[in-house]
Motif scaffolding. Structure first.
Motif, short mmCIF file in Angstrom:
data_model
loop_
_atom_site.label_atom_id
_atom_site.label_comp_id
_atom_site.label_asym_id
_atom_site.label_seq_id
_atom_site.Cartn_x
_atom_site.Cartn_y
_atom_site.Cartn_z
N ALA A 229 -10.72 -3.98 8.07
CA ALA A 229 -11.85 -4.39 7.23
C ALA A 229 -12.15 -5.66 7.57
O ALA A 229 -13.49 -6.21 7.42
CB ALA A 229 -11.24 -4.50 5.70
N ARG A 230 -11.22 -6.66 7.97
CA ARG A 230 -11.44 -7.96 8.31
C ARG A 230 -12.42 -7.99 9.57
O ARG A 230 -13.30 -8.87 9.97
CB ARG A 230 -10.29 -8.92 8.60
CG ARG A 230 -10.38 -10.15 8.30
CD ARG A 230 -9.11 -10.72 7.99
NE ARG A 230 -8.71 -11.01 6.59
CZ ARG A 230 -7.33 -10.75 6.27
NH1 ARG A 230 -6.42 -10.41 7.25
NH2 ARG A 230 -7.17 -10.90 5.00
N MET A 231 -12.42 -6.86 10.48
CA MET A 231 -12.94 -6.98 11.71
C MET A 231 -14.28 -6.58 11.52
O MET A 231 -15.15 -6.95 12.36
CB MET A 231 -12.17 -6.04 12.75
CG MET A 231 -10.86 -6.49 13.12
SD MET A 231 -10.35 -5.47 14.55
CE MET A 231 -8.92 -6.25 14.73
N LYS A 232 -14.43 -6.00 10.59
CA LYS A 232 -15.85 -5.43 10.21
C LYS A 232 -16.53 -6.31 9.56
O LYS A 232 -17.77 -6.20 9.53
CB LYS A 232 -15.74 -4.04 9.21
CG LYS A 232 -15.21 -2.94 9.60
CD LYS A 232 -15.27 -1.84 8.78
CE LYS A 232 -14.46 -0.70 9.00
NZ LYS A 232 -14.17 0.30 7.72
N GLY A 233 -16.08 -7.40 9.57
CA GLY A 233 -16.78 -8.83 8.96
C GLY A 233 -17.11 -8.64 7.42
O GLY A 233 -17.95 -9.25 6.90
N PHE A 234 -16.17 -7.93 6.52
CA PHE A 234 -16.41 -7.89 5.18
C PHE A 234 -15.97 -9.20 4.60
O PHE A 234 -15.09 -9.89 5.06
CB PHE A 234 -15.60 -6.90 4.53
CG PHE A 234 -16.12 -5.40 4.78
CD1 PHE A 234 -15.44 -4.26 4.87
CD2 PHE A 234 -17.54 -5.15 4.77
CE1 PHE A 234 -15.92 -3.10 5.11
CE2 PHE A 234 -18.11 -3.92 5.08
CZ PHE A 234 -17.12 -2.80 5.36
N SER A 235 -16.53 -9.49 3.40
CA SER A 235 -16.29 -10.82 2.86
C SER A 235 -14.76 -10.59 2.31
O SER A 235 -14.37 -9.56 1.99
CB SER A 235 -17.10 -11.12 1.70
OG SER A 235 -17.09 -10.25 0.53
N GLU A 236 -14.15 -11.81 2.17
CA GLU A 236 -12.62 -11.66 1.73
C GLU A 236 -12.73 -11.05 0.23
O GLU A 236 -11.73 -10.33 -0.01
CB GLU A 236 -12.14 -12.98 1.32
CG GLU A 236 -12.06 -13.97 2.62
CD GLU A 236 -11.02 -13.36 3.50
OE1 GLU A 236 -11.07 -12.80 4.61
OE2 GLU A 236 -9.81 -14.02 3.19
N ALA A 242 -12.12 -3.89 -2.88
CA ALA A 242 -12.17 -2.62 -2.61
C ALA A 242 -11.26 -1.96 -1.95
O ALA A 242 -10.96 -0.74 -1.64
CB ALA A 242 -13.71 -2.39 -1.91
N HIS A 243 -10.63 -2.58 -0.78
CA HIS A 243 -9.84 -2.15 0.01
C HIS A 243 -8.21 -2.54 -0.26
O HIS A 243 -7.54 -1.59 -0.72
CB HIS A 243 -9.98 -2.77 1.40
CG HIS A 243 -11.15 -2.20 2.01
ND1 HIS A 243 -11.31 -1.15 2.81
CD2 HIS A 243 -12.31 -2.61 1.78
CE1 HIS A 243 -12.57 -0.71 2.97
NE2 HIS A 243 -13.39 -1.75 2.48
N ALA A 244 -7.92 -3.71 -0.53
CA ALA A 244 -6.55 -3.86 -0.92
C ALA A 244 -6.16 -3.72 -2.18
O ALA A 244 -5.08 -3.07 -2.27
CB ALA A 244 -6.28 -5.62 -0.56
N ALA A 245 -6.86 -4.21 -3.23
CA ALA A 245 -6.35 -3.95 -4.53
C ALA A 245 -6.38 -2.39 -4.92
O ALA A 245 -5.57 -1.94 -5.37
CB ALA A 245 -7.28 -4.69 -5.48
N ARG A 246 -7.52 -1.68 -4.40
CA ARG A 246 -7.38 -0.28 -4.86
C ARG A 246 -6.25 0.44 -4.46
O ARG A 246 -5.63 1.18 -4.80
CB ARG A 246 -8.75 0.28 -4.06
CG ARG A 246 -8.72 1.55 -3.77
CD ARG A 246 -9.42 2.40 -5.34
NE ARG A 246 -9.89 3.68 -5.15
CZ ARG A 246 -9.17 4.63 -5.15
NH1 ARG A 246 -7.70 4.52 -5.24
NH2 ARG A 246 -9.54 6.01 -4.90
N ASN A 247 -5.82 -0.04 -3.06
CA ASN A 247 -4.44 0.73 -2.71
C ASN A 247 -3.39 0.30 -3.23
O ASN A 247 -2.67 0.88 -3.58
CB ASN A 247 -4.38 0.80 -1.23
CG ASN A 247 -5.60 1.36 -0.31
OD1 ASN A 247 -6.79 1.16 -0.64
ND2 ASN A 247 -5.27 2.23 0.34
N ALA A 248 -3.17 -1.14 -3.49
CA ALA A 248 -2.19 -1.69 -4.03
C ALA A 248 -1.96 -1.16 -5.64
O ALA A 248 -0.84 -1.24 -6.02
CB ALA A 248 -2.13 -3.22 -3.96
N MET A 249 -3.21 -0.78 -6.06
CA MET A 249 -2.87 -0.43 -7.58
C MET A 249 -2.19 0.93 -7.94
O MET A 249 -1.76 0.98 -8.95
CB MET A 249 -4.31 -0.58 -8.12
CG MET A 249 -4.45 -1.74 -8.89
SD MET A 249 -5.90 -1.83 -9.82
CE MET A 249 -6.02 -0.59 -10.86
N LEU A 250 -2.43 1.75 -6.81
CA LEU A 250 -1.85 3.10 -7.17
C LEU A 250 -0.60 3.14 -7.97
O LEU A 250 -0.12 3.71 -8.89
CB LEU A 250 -1.56 3.86 -5.97
CG LEU A 250 -2.97 4.13 -5.06
CD1 LEU A 250 -2.59 4.95 -3.96
CD2 LEU A 250 -3.79 4.94 -6.19
#
Lengths: 332, 308, 341
Positions: A229-236, A242-250
């Motif tokens: 996701a970082r490589m794709k240039g998404f903002s922190e 959308a990516h980290a929290a969503r998965n961490a929240m399961l």
């Protein structure tokens, strides 16, 4: 894909029923062997031997264990938990009077605790190694290490006795009786009484989601798809949300459903400190006075909530994590 | 309490260990203390508590249950001063002495519960994971039942039934605490069991017992210890709760007992901070020590790469 | 020669570890022309992935670039701010990371991940993005109805291709592919490499292909750079690389791979291990394993110099290459290298 999930959940549901049966049985055995004659509430010391025998017969305490067990199970499936020795009312009614208080207290405390935990835990992970995180972790551990009632006592002492901001006990001022749960919820007095108990529970409960969220986020932040996701240039911000929290929240979602179970069992203590008339307090008083149908009923109710929530956690997890309970269909 | 569903898969902390239980397996445990600063801190706290507990009669100025009298007058509710370091309770007992002696029940309860959790939980997890089949099914349903039973209420009920004695409290806790450990150990055993070195051992003719003790167990010991150290904290907290609710051992002055005593005697209303704050803090420290040690084990088992 | 698309000059990359500073990449220089494919070869740990990630400026927390330049379309990637890098990431320069299987978020459908990149970082509307995503899938040979599937429903090779599709989504000028086929079985490898070849032809894309497998390089690359222990030891066009290798390490590499033309040739491996990069040796880093090393090699580091047209090597004995090449064919030569060390 759906079929596999049904089968999985179906078997978990059956297991749940088995567990409930086992718990009911254990309870039956424990309470039947409790010292202190169950009849003391009904039997006047002046009763004759005959009268005593008659009362025994009436309550079925003469029958062999097996028969009593059978009757017990039958009653349970019909929702009949017996009659409270001291309150002289059906146990079910007594419990249902107290239940809303516990439900309201517990749900609000859990909600606050988990929202707080998810947010703060994420920040801890994001600013890993900072002074903020280090002191934060220490403080969080302290909230988990301090006995719940001690925190309650501290809050009471400071805010009630010292500053006088909040009342010291109960759900409302003296002599106040609510007509219904709605009336209760609409009463400002009720909310004022609720603040300290909720704060106490929330302080204790937030420890788990905070540490868990932090731990999950740290793992997730190292995962390849976050690097991607970082490589794709998404903002922190996008990466975190959308990516980290969503998965961490399961795991947090399942933890929360399980947390309901623990909270309901644990708030026995908080309800006592604040004289909050909920199920926990009922249980303690019932055990103290050997009111065994009531104690048994309260205990059973709490256990049922826990077991059902464990099952609900399974359901949630299977929905949220598409990897669980779906068959892999790898082609080419 | 850690919900078992959230334990991360265990990475191989080191080579699969094939040594006997004592030598090879304990080495990584010792290593945890050498490496991790917070684990050492926890150990030191327990060390200090142990010394205080052992030398309590020498350190504490008075008998914790004795009522202080001066010229026949009960010294109740004295604030902290030169005579009584932390003041006295509402019937005149010395709080400081109570605090000192309170280390004893805290340690008994904490450590016996931890040991029983480790032993029972590990045994059940091992047997269940290793043998599988009906044994596994039965044991896991038993574990499910234990998960369905609420902690504190159960301990209260059992203690009311068996009598308010510290050993009954420990017994009641031992009946339930093993549940988390058993699940996690079983899960780890299932993983280890598949590993080539275990299968090779079986092919070479090792008996089940031998395989379990020499090959499987050393790899799960650290995990057992992790849960054991967590259990110390849970146990101390549970005993405190049980005492606070009035079901504790009346002959033992534990910190939970002190808190109950204070609460019931309206210490809050009288602002007797010197009475209820110290035992709360010592309890918190004792539980935190357990957490610190468990963090050391956690770092070892699930190492977080430093800045990846 | 026209100005290269990417011009890496004397790049140094360090890792700050518990045991000291690890000098993973030391003074690496190479160029990639527009539309060219460069193969970056080396064994694991030689620094090639580090170099690739450094160009994207997505590195582990403890990594830093103490020295060097990486001029991409005239701008120095090393000096750009994080915001500037973020702007050009994926749009102009993208990467297919190592072990791409795990680069797809397991809880989002694959199509969604494509669409996300197209709408957030590209100027696509939702509908156009869907269309483009389908085209990308066609491009890499994946069936369109797979767009609605989750990553775990794809096989390894399919996931690899999906990530390639992702990397191409915004039509970058250059793609860095790190071991794109390593974890795949031979048949799928072939499919993926063919895809790369087709893309090379159709899109005039520049690619840096990072791999340890020289047969991959033979399939797809125009130029080859060989890395060893954080340094480039040889740089050549692919024909020169295979026909006239100069550096002893390259000679050794060629020996280790089976050759269809010479099926009876004995495979010879290079004994020993690469040096510890916490304390790299003073002279040539390959010297301990090199069968031809001399005293000079241990004392003095050989510079990367021209040894022919479009051909560079870093070896003190480059002028004796004909003789060395002959000797390298015999297994006995390589046995001695251990004693030399």
């Amino acid at each position: 894909m759906l079929r596999a999930r049904f089968v999985y959940l179906g078997s978990r549901f059956l297991q749940m029923l088995v567990v409930l049966w086992a718990i009911a049985t254990i309870l039956f055995l424990i309470f039947r062997y409790m010292p202190g004659s169950p009849l003391t509430a009904y039997i006047d010391p002046t009763f004759t031997q005959e009268q005593e025998a008659a009362v025994r017969k009436q309550f079925g305490l003469d029958d062999p264990m097996i028969v009593q067990y059978g009757i017990y199970l039958k009653n349970l499936t019909q929702g009949n938990l017996g009659v409270s020795f001291f309150q002289k009312q059906p146990v079910w009614d007594v419990l249902m009077d107290a239940a809303p208080n516990t439900i309201i207290l517990t749900s609000i405390a859990l909600l606050i605790a988990y929202i707080w935990g998810v947010v703060i835990g994420s920040f801890f992970a994001w600013w890993r190694g900072s002074r903020f995180e280090n002191t934060g972790i220490l403080l969080t551990l302290m909230t988990r290490a301090a006995p719940e009632f001690f925190v309650g006592m501290l809050l009471l002492s400071l805010f009630s006795f010292n500053l006088g901001w909040f009342p010291t006990s109960g759900i409302a001022g003296p002599g106040v009786l609510f007509d219904s749960v709605w009336a209760q919820l609409r009463s400002g007095d009720f909310w004022r009484h609720m603040i300290l108990p909720v704060a106490t529970m929330a302080i204790y409960l937030q420890g788990l989601p905070t540490l868990l969220m932090r731990s999950n986020m740290l793992e997730v932040l190292d995962e390849d798809y976050v690097v991607m996701a970082r490589m794709k240039g998404f903002s922190e911000w996008r990466i975190m949300m959308a990516h980290a929290a969503r998965n961490a929240m399961l795991p947090i979602v399942t933890a929360m459903t399980l947390g309901v179970g623990y909270a309901v069992g644990g708030n026995v203590v908080v309800e006592t400190v604040f004289s909050w008339p909920g199920i926990g307090q009922l249980l303690v008083r019932a055990v103290q006075s050997h009111d065994y149908p009531l104690a048994q009923g309260a205990f059973l109710l709490i256990a049922v909530v826990i077991v059902v929530m464990n099952f609900v956690a399974d359901v949630f997890y299977s929905i949220l994590d598409p990897r669980v309970s779906t068959t892999r269909n790898e082609v080419g | 309490m850690i919900p078992s569903t959230t334990v991360a898969p265990v990475t191989e902390a080191a080579q699969p260990k094939k040594h006997g239980l004592l030598t090879g397996a304990l080495a990584p445990i010792v290593l945890v203390f050498k490496r991790d600063r917070s684990a050492r801190a926890g150990l030191i706290i327990y060390g200090v508590m142990l010394i205080i507990a052992i030398f309590a009669p020498l350190i504490a100025p008075h008998n914790p249950t004795a009522v202080m009298e001066v010229d026949g007058i009960w010294q109740s509710n004295k604030t902290p001063g030169s005579d009584y370091l932390l003041g006295t309770t509402n019937i005149g007992r010395d709080i400081f002495s109570q605090l000192i002696y309170g280390t004893r029940p805290a340690l008994y309860v904490g450590f016996t519960a931890a040991i029983s959790t480790v032993v029972i939980g590990t045994m059940i997890g091992l047997i269940s994971g290793y043998f599988g089949g009906m044994v596994d099914l039965f044991l896991m349903r038993l574990t499910d039942v234990c998960f369905g039973i609420p902690f504190t209420p159960f301990v209260i009920v059992l203690v009311a039934f068996l009598g308010p004695n510290i050993w009954n409290i420990v017994l009641a806790m031992s009946l339930l605490f093993w549940r988390d450990t058993a699940r996690v150990i079983r899960s780890q055993v299932l993983t280890v069991r598949q590993r080539p070195f275990v299968q090779a051992a079986k092919l070479a003719g090792a008996s089940d017992a031998r395989t379990i003790f020499l090959y499987v167990a050393p790899n799960i010991l650290a995990l057992s210890f992790l849960y054991g150290t967590l259990a110390i904290g849970w146990a101390i907290l549970t005993e405190a709760s049980v005492s606070f609710l009035g079901f504790g051992d009346p002959s033992t002055v534990s910190w939970g007992y002190m808190l109950q005593d204070a609460y019931v005697s309206q210490a809050l209303g009288r602002g007797a901070y010197y009475w209820f704050i110290p035992p709360g803090i010592t309890t918190m420290l004792a539980v935190m020590a357990g957490f610190f040690i468990s963090r050391g084990f956690e770092e070892m088992l699930f190492p977080r790469l430093r800045g990846r | 020669m026209t100005k290269p698309l990417l011009d890496v000059q004397d790049l140094h990359i360090h890792y700050d570890t518990d045991n000291g500073v690890m000098k993973a990449v030391e003074g690496v220089s190479f160029t990639v022309g527009a539309g060219h494919h460069l193969g970056l070869i080396g064994e694991s740990g030689c620094g090639k992935t580090t170099a690739g990630r450094a160009l994207m400026r997505v590195m582990p927390r403890n990594a830093s670039i103490p020295h060097g330049k990486a001029l991409f379309k005239g701008r120095d990637l090393v000096q750009l701010s994080e915001d500037q890098m973020r702007e050009l990431r994926w749009r102009e320069l993208s990467m297919v990371p190592q072990a791409s299987m795990d680069s797809l978020n397991p809880v989002h459908r694959v199509g969604r991940q494509l669409v996300e990149v197209l709408t957030v970082r590209g100027e696509f509307s939702k509908r156009d993005a869907l269309e483009r995503a389908s085209e990308l899938f066609d491009l890499v040979g994946l069936s369109r109805d797979r767009l609605s599937h989750f990553p775990h429903e794809f096989s390894g090779g399919m996931r690899q291709r999906a990530v390639i599709a992702l990397a191409l989504a915004l039509n970058p000028d250059m793609v860095i592919a790190d071991e794109p086929v390593t974890a795949l079985d031979v048949i799928v490898q072939r499919q993926v490499l063919q895809t790369f070849r087709q893309l090379q032809d159709r899109l005039s894309l520049s690619v840096i292909m990072i791999t340890h497998d020289i047969s991959v390089v033979a399939e797809t690359c125009d130029e080859v750079a060989v890395m060893y222990a954080g340094k480039i030891v040889e740089w050549a066009t692919v024909q020169t690389f295979f026909n006239e290798p100069v550096h002893p390490y390259t000679l050794g590499l060629q020996n280790a791979y089976p050759n269809l033309a010479k099926p009876d040739m004995e495979l010879i491996s290079i004994e020993g291990y690469p040096p510890n990069l916490l304390n790299p040796p003073a002279g040539c880093r390959f010297a301990p394993r090199c069968p031809f090393s001399q005293e000079r090699c241990f004392a003095e580091e050989p510079p990367l110099v021209n040894v022919g047209p479009d051909h560079k090597a870093a070896c003190h004995r480059a002028d004796e290459v004909d003789m060395l090449r002959e000797q390298a064919k015999f297994p006995a030569t390589w046995q001695q290298s251990i004693e030399n060390g």
